[in-house]
Design an enzyme around this catalytic site. Sequence first.
Site, PDB file in Angstrom:
ATOM      1  N   TYR A  30     -21.558  37.851 -14.055  1.00 49.14           N
ATOM      2  CA  TYR A  30     -22.157  38.822 -14.975  1.00 49.14           C
ATOM      3  C   TYR A  30     -21.182  39.954 -15.287  1.00 49.14           C
ATOM      4  O   TYR A  30     -20.127  40.087 -14.673  1.00 49.14           O
ATOM      5  CB  TYR A  30     -23.453  39.388 -14.385  1.00 49.14           C
ATOM      6  CG  TYR A  30     -23.273  40.397 -13.255  1.00 49.14           C
ATOM      7  CD1 TYR A  30     -22.866  39.984 -12.000  1.00 49.14           C
ATOM      8  CD2 TYR A  30     -23.501  41.755 -13.461  1.00 49.14           C
ATOM      9  CE1 TYR A  30     -22.706  40.903 -10.960  1.00 49.14           C
ATOM     10  CE2 TYR A  30     -23.344  42.677 -12.430  1.00 49.14           C
ATOM     11  CZ  TYR A  30     -22.944  42.242 -11.184  1.00 49.14           C
ATOM     12  OH  TYR A  30     -22.777  43.141 -10.167  1.00 49.14           O
ATOM     13  N   LYS A 144     -17.153  38.673 -10.191  1.00 50.04           N
ATOM     14  CA  LYS A 144     -18.379  39.439 -10.453  1.00 50.04           C
ATOM     15  C   LYS A 144     -19.549  38.453 -10.468  1.00 50.04           C
ATOM     16  O   LYS A 144     -20.081  38.075 -11.520  1.00 50.04           O
ATOM     17  CB  LYS A 144     -18.259  40.238 -11.759  1.00 50.04           C
ATOM     18  CG  LYS A 144     -19.229  41.427 -11.774  1.00 50.04           C
ATOM     19  CD  LYS A 144     -18.810  42.480 -12.763  1.00 50.04           C
ATOM     20  CE  LYS A 144     -19.868  43.529 -12.993  1.00 50.04           C
ATOM     21  NZ  LYS A 144     -20.216  44.350 -11.848  1.00 50.04           N
ATOM     22  N   GLU A 176     -14.763  49.244  -0.732  1.00 49.83           N
ATOM     23  CA  GLU A 176     -15.362  49.816  -1.939  1.00 49.83           C
ATOM     24  C   GLU A 176     -16.802  50.197  -1.627  1.00 49.83           C
ATOM     25  O   GLU A 176     -17.216  50.157  -0.467  1.00 49.83           O
ATOM     26  CB  GLU A 176     -15.286  48.819  -3.105  1.00 49.83           C
ATOM     27  CG  GLU A 176     -16.037  47.524  -2.870  1.00 49.83           C
ATOM     28  CD  GLU A 176     -16.000  46.561  -4.051  1.00 49.83           C
ATOM     29  OE1 GLU A 176     -15.741  46.971  -5.190  1.00 49.83           O
ATOM     30  OE2 GLU A 176     -16.278  45.363  -3.815  1.00 49.83           O
ATOM     31  N   LEU A 200     -14.077  44.412  -6.152  1.00 51.34           N
ATOM     32  CA  LEU A 200     -14.170  44.091  -7.572  1.00 51.34           C
ATOM     33  C   LEU A 200     -13.206  45.024  -8.309  1.00 51.34           C
ATOM     34  O   LEU A 200     -13.191  46.234  -8.055  1.00 51.34           O
ATOM     35  CB  LEU A 200     -15.593  44.321  -8.082  1.00 51.34           C
ATOM     36  CG  LEU A 200     -15.751  43.984  -9.561  1.00 51.34           C
ATOM     37  CD1 LEU A 200     -15.823  42.471  -9.755  1.00 51.34           C
ATOM     38  CD2 LEU A 200     -16.982  44.638 -10.152  1.00 51.34           C
TER      39      LEU A 200
HETATM   40  N1  PDD Z   1     -21.362  47.213 -10.524  1.00 49.49           N
HETATM   41  N2  PDD Z   1     -17.569  47.231  -7.137  1.00 49.49           N
HETATM   42  C1  PDD Z   1     -18.788  46.651  -7.114  1.00 49.49           C
HETATM   43  C2  PDD Z   1     -19.198  45.889  -5.908  1.00 49.49           C
HETATM   44  C3  PDD Z   1     -19.650  46.790  -8.230  1.00 49.49           C
HETATM   45  O1  PDD Z   1     -20.854  46.195  -8.206  1.00 49.49           O
HETATM   46  C4  PDD Z   1     -19.225  47.554  -9.345  1.00 49.49           C
HETATM   47  C5  PDD Z   1     -20.083  47.736 -10.559  1.00 49.49           C
HETATM   48  C6  PDD Z   1     -17.952  48.141  -9.309  1.00 49.49           C
HETATM   49  C7  PDD Z   1     -17.411  48.958 -10.471  1.00 49.49           C
HETATM   50  O2  PDD Z   1     -17.029  48.140 -11.556  1.00 49.49           O
HETATM   51  P1  PDD Z   1     -17.061  48.701 -13.058  1.00 49.49           P
HETATM   52  O3  PDD Z   1     -16.314  49.981 -13.050  1.00 49.49           O
HETATM   53  O4  PDD Z   1     -16.385  47.654 -13.848  1.00 49.49           O
HETATM   54  O5  PDD Z   1     -18.516  48.895 -13.428  1.00 49.49           O
HETATM   55  C8  PDD Z   1     -17.144  47.952  -8.193  1.00 49.49           C
HETATM   56  C9  PDD Z   1     -22.195  47.165 -11.707  1.00 49.49           C
HETATM   57  C10 PDD Z   1     -22.299  48.443 -12.460  1.00 49.49           C
HETATM   58  C11 PDD Z   1     -23.537  46.523 -11.341  1.00 49.49           C
HETATM   59  O6  PDD Z   1     -23.500  45.602 -10.550  1.00 49.49           O
HETATM   60  O7  PDD Z   1     -24.569  46.908 -11.888  1.00 49.49           O
END
Ligand code: PDD
Length: 277
Positions: A30, A144, A176, A200
């Site tokens: 996703y 993701k 993270e 991620l």
């Molecule tokens: N999640 N690390 C993890 C485990 C995450 O789930 C997310 C973001 C990020 C940050 O990635 P980005 O800057 O590309 O949003 C890092 C999204 C927002 C979610 O699962 O809803």
Amino acid sequence: MVFLNGEFIKKNQAHISVMDRGFLFGDGVYEVIPIYNGKIFRLDEHLLRLQTSLDSIKIKNPYSPKKWDSILNKLLKFYNNQEQSIYLQISRGISNKRQHSFSNLTPTVYIESNILLTKTKETLRTGFSAITQPDIRWSRCDIKSTSLLANVMYSQQAKEKNVEEIILYQNTQVTEGATSNVFMIKNNTLYTHPTNVHILSGITRDLVLESAKAYHISIQETSFSIDELNTADELWISSSTREIMPITKVDNKLINNGHIGNVWSRVYDYYQSLKNV
Ligand code: PDD
């Protein structure tokens, strides 16, 4: 309205089969993409990461970048809000038998958009709390994936403990957040875990690094320990839905005496300035 397999339909009319592997196995990937001023933010970067995730789990991308662009913009026409968050998921598709291995299936594509409620700088100034937990996730956190059981349990814990985020560590080293990337400022240097299989690669993370470069802040993409985190001058988390948030308390210990930092303020402003580009 939502998008399901080529059609724009009402959300309550969107149904998928119980044999969809997304339902049976969490077998899918996703993206979450912010929309500012009605425009899709960093679409190319999100589509590139989507492609990497799809390649990693051997799902063929059903659409070209141009087609994705057109679908997402068509969907946005159904919404009036200028600030949105698109949720886009591709599962491997429907099989006729539940078995772990797979053959070539037609992927299921689902997209919805929700109002994005971003916090104002004033509201962020109070800072947020986090707690630390050992990182029990698998070793492909770079994908993701919609298989998010560990992240779901961490987020539930954050909700129950009334904290903003769970900060994860492997062998004392911070990886993270449960749903975000983590940054520390120490002696005017920005530290964050390098992009590898343990985190991620956040699109917002890239933006934070971009702004640090613009402000000539030195950057160390190396992991840091929980002990170092406790003595940080500043601590932030970043994600597409939270942007860049200052963390001022971890496990009940204050970071920088509970004050947000100047570097956060500049990086936050940089992010805001990009929204209107
Ligand atoms: N999640 N690390 C993890 C485990 C995450 O789930 C997310 C973001 C990020 C940050 O990635 P980005 O800057 O590309 O949003 C890092 C999204 C927002 C979610 O699962 O809803």
